[in-house]
Design a protein around this motif. Structure first.
Motif, mmCIF file in Angstrom:
data_model
loop_
_atom_site.group_PDB
_atom_site.id
_atom_site.type_symbol
_atom_site.label_atom_id
_atom_site.label_comp_id
_atom_site.label_asym_id
_atom_site.label_seq_id
_atom_site.Cartn_x
_atom_site.Cartn_y
_atom_site.Cartn_z
ATOM 1 N N ALA A 195 -0.372 5.162 10.391
ATOM 2 C CA ALA A 195 -0.620 3.886 9.709
ATOM 3 C C ALA A 195 0.063 3.858 8.346
ATOM 4 N N ILE A 196 0.040 4.986 7.644
ATOM 5 C CA ILE A 196 0.703 5.066 6.336
ATOM 6 C C ILE A 196 2.200 4.851 6.500
ATOM 7 N N LYS A 197 2.791 5.487 7.521
ATOM 8 C CA LYS A 197 4.227 5.315 7.777
ATOM 9 C C LYS A 197 4.579 3.848 8.014
ATOM 10 N N ASP A 198 3.706 3.170 8.755
ATOM 11 C CA ASP A 198 3.979 1.780 9.113
ATOM 12 C C ASP A 198 3.703 0.795 7.974
ATOM 13 N N SER A 199 3.002 1.261 6.920
ATOM 14 C CA SER A 199 2.572 0.328 5.867
ATOM 15 C C SER A 199 3.612 0.098 4.780
ATOM 16 N N ASN A 200 4.656 0.946 4.761
ATOM 17 C CA ASN A 200 5.693 0.828 3.730
ATOM 18 C C ASN A 200 5.123 0.844 2.314
ATOM 19 N N GLY A 201 4.189 1.745 2.074
ATOM 20 C CA GLY A 201 3.652 1.938 0.735
ATOM 21 C C GLY A 201 2.471 1.063 0.381
ATOM 22 N N ARG A 202 2.040 0.211 1.323
ATOM 23 C CA ARG A 202 0.950 -0.722 1.002
ATOM 24 C C ARG A 202 -0.429 -0.066 1.069
ATOM 25 N N MET A 203 -0.579 1.012 1.812
ATOM 26 C CA MET A 203 -1.882 1.660 1.905
ATOM 27 C C MET A 203 -2.186 2.407 0.610
ATOM 28 N N THR A 204 -3.454 2.416 0.235
ATOM 29 C CA THR A 204 -3.850 2.961 -1.064
ATOM 30 C C THR A 204 -4.848 4.101 -0.903
ATOM 31 N N TYR A 205 -4.839 4.984 -1.897
ATOM 32 C CA TYR A 205 -5.831 6.064 -1.939
ATOM 33 C C TYR A 205 -6.286 6.255 -3.374
ATOM 34 N N ALA A 206 -7.511 6.730 -3.530
ATOM 35 C CA ALA A 206 -8.076 6.986 -4.856
ATOM 36 C C ALA A 206 -7.904 8.457 -5.202
ATOM 37 N N ASP A 264 7.722 10.206 1.463
ATOM 38 C CA ASP A 264 7.839 10.361 0.019
ATOM 39 C C ASP A 264 6.439 10.472 -0.577
ATOM 40 N N PRO A 265 6.117 11.595 -1.234
ATOM 41 C CA PRO A 265 4.750 11.789 -1.729
ATOM 42 C C PRO A 265 4.335 10.812 -2.815
ATOM 43 N N LEU A 266 5.306 10.176 -3.464
ATOM 44 C CA LEU A 266 4.987 9.269 -4.578
ATOM 45 C C LEU A 266 4.989 7.801 -4.184
ATOM 46 N N THR A 267 5.643 7.461 -3.067
ATOM 47 C CA THR A 267 5.765 6.030 -2.736
ATOM 48 C C THR A 267 5.236 5.661 -1.355
ATOM 49 N N ALA A 268 5.006 6.626 -0.473
ATOM 50 C CA ALA A 268 4.585 6.304 0.894
ATOM 51 C C ALA A 268 3.182 5.701 0.926
ATOM 52 N N ALA A 269 2.355 6.094 -0.052
ATOM 53 C CA ALA A 269 1.038 5.473 -0.243
ATOM 54 C C ALA A 269 0.841 5.301 -1.738
ATOM 55 N N THR A 270 0.033 4.333 -2.126
ATOM 56 C CA THR A 270 -0.130 3.983 -3.537
ATOM 57 C C THR A 270 -1.410 4.590 -4.098
ATOM 58 N N LEU A 271 -1.262 5.376 -5.158
ATOM 59 C CA LEU A 271 -2.413 5.997 -5.815
ATOM 60 C C LEU A 271 -3.087 4.995 -6.739
ATOM 61 N N VAL A 272 -4.403 4.886 -6.611
ATOM 62 C CA VAL A 272 -5.205 4.074 -7.523
ATOM 63 C C VAL A 272 -6.099 5.039 -8.298
ATOM 64 N N PRO A 273 -5.911 5.163 -9.615
ATOM 65 C CA PRO A 273 -6.655 6.180 -10.376
ATOM 66 C C PRO A 273 -8.088 5.774 -10.692
ATOM 67 N N TYR A 274 -8.993 6.735 -10.539
ATOM 68 C CA TYR A 274 -10.399 6.589 -10.923
ATOM 69 C C TYR A 274 -10.833 7.876 -11.596
ATOM 70 N N LYS A 275 -11.896 7.812 -12.369
ATOM 71 C CA LYS A 275 -12.416 9.001 -13.049
ATOM 72 C C LYS A 275 -13.601 9.565 -12.287
ATOM 73 N N GLY A 276 -13.481 10.805 -11.839
ATOM 74 C CA GLY A 276 -14.624 11.511 -11.274
ATOM 75 C C GLY A 276 -14.840 11.275 -9.796
ATOM 76 N N GLY A 277 -15.457 12.290 -9.148
ATOM 77 C CA GLY A 277 -15.661 12.239 -7.714
ATOM 78 C C GLY A 277 -16.519 11.079 -7.257
ATOM 79 N N GLY A 278 -17.575 10.763 -8.015
ATOM 80 C CA GLY A 278 -18.439 9.657 -7.640
ATOM 81 C C GLY A 278 -17.691 8.347 -7.607
ATOM 82 N N ALA A 279 -16.825 8.136 -8.584
ATOM 83 C CA ALA A 279 -16.055 6.892 -8.659
ATOM 84 C C ALA A 279 -15.049 6.790 -7.511
#
Length: 323
Positions: free
Chosen positions: A141-152, A174-189
């Motif tokens: 799914a990540i491959k097919d999303s062209n970077g649109r899928m997100t992870y925290a 590509d580890p930096l562009t294949a999925a988009t990182l959304v930053p949060y603070k801490g495991g609970g968040a």
């Protein structure tokens, strides 16, 4: 007379030096936890303090020294007297930080390595209603999303950022562009972001995810750990699935001291850890934290070096460091 006094002084030094080490410990030992109270490292430190005390013969006092990504506490121990009375509850950050920010971190080898304590698994997870039932399906799914899928994650070069990036790299993405990182603070968040549908997946510490997996709100697709978790026996590890980089990643705790600890101190702690390894309370507390006891399983010096080299290599490959 002066010669006699000098001889007596030398005799006293000779007697008290080794004797002091042989009598170790004759007072409480301070265990520095380089992160704040209540987190995984704090729980691990307090579990060790509680279970080691009967075998050590002296109290172990936990002192939290958070800040600078764990480096404040780490530095305080690396600069402490090498007498065995100030030790460090080391975490994966003690290898990761110097690998990524060598100018600001304590070198990975600035310690005496007393032993491994535990592996703290990371879990690749999605919401229960997500249409993926395996790591392979998520990767497709990540491959097919062209970077649109997100992870925290708490940061690109934090352990929970490297988990996902390693998985992407292992799949020739590509580890930096294949999925988009959304930053949060801490495991609970991070867990809350996934639960709320703000991101598509996470790869993060098990302790923050297990309550939601057990409740049925999230599902685990893969574990980043040396072996499967007892609480998730049907979920394969990254290594089992053939992922080379991701298969080497896990959270962990270890016991470090300042460099050049006396042999008598290291021998004492080897004896203590051997007792702790089979202690029912230690094993029970580890299981409650979702951790896997690794005392005696690895040579900590070799393992710390391999972890530093792993993260340093990824930091260079992913463009966080100049080659």
């Amino acid at each position: 007379m002066k010669k006699l006094l000098g001889t007596i002084a030398l005799a006293v030094i000779a007697a008290t030096g080794p004797a002091a080490a042989q009598d170790y410990p004759d007072q409480a030992v301070t265990l520095v936890v380089p992160y704040g109270p209540g987190g995984a490292s704090d729980l691990a430190g307090r579990a060790l303090a509680e279970t080691a005390q009967p075998f050590l013969g002296q109290p172990v006092t936990v002192m939290n020294k958070p800040g600078a990504g764990g480096m404040n506490g780490a530095r305080s121990v690396s600069e402490a007297d090498a007498d065995g009375y100030t030790l460090l509850l080391a975490r994966v950050g003690m290898a990761l930080s110097p690998a990524v920010t060598p100018g600001n971190a304590v070198p990975w080898d600035a310690y005496t390595f007393l032993g491994a304590l535990e592996a703290t698994p990371m879990i690749l997870a999605v919401r229960a209603d997500a249409p993926y039932d395996s790591a392979e399906e998520l990767v497709t799914a990540i491959k097919d999303s062209n970077g649109r899928m997100t992870y925290a994650a708490s940061g690109a070069t934090a352990i929970d950022g490297f988990t996902t990036q390693a998985l992407l790299a292992d799949n020739d993405l590509d580890p930096l562009t294949a999925a988009t990182l959304v930053p949060y603070k801490g495991g609970g968040a991070l867990a809350t972001a996934l639960l709320g549908g703000h991101v598509d997946f996470v790869a993060m510490a098990a302790a923050s995810l297990m309550p939601h997996i057990e409740s049925g709100d999230l599902k685990a697709l893969m574990v980043f750990a040396p072996k499967r978790m007892d609480s998730l026996p049907d979920v394969a590890t990254a290594a089992e699935l053939g992922y080379e980089k991701a298969g080497q990643i896990a959270g962990w705790s270890a016991l470090y001291g300042p460099k050049d600890l006396p042999e008598e101190v290291t021998a004492k702690w080897q004896d203590v850890l051997a007792e702790v390894a089979t202690d029912e309370k230690w094993l029970d507390l580890a299981a409650r934290r979702g951790s896997i006891s690794t005392i005696g399983d690895v040579d900590m010096s070799d393992y710390a070096k391999s972890q530093y080299e792993l993260f340093h290599g990824m930091a260079e490959e992913f463009g966080y460091l100049s080659n």
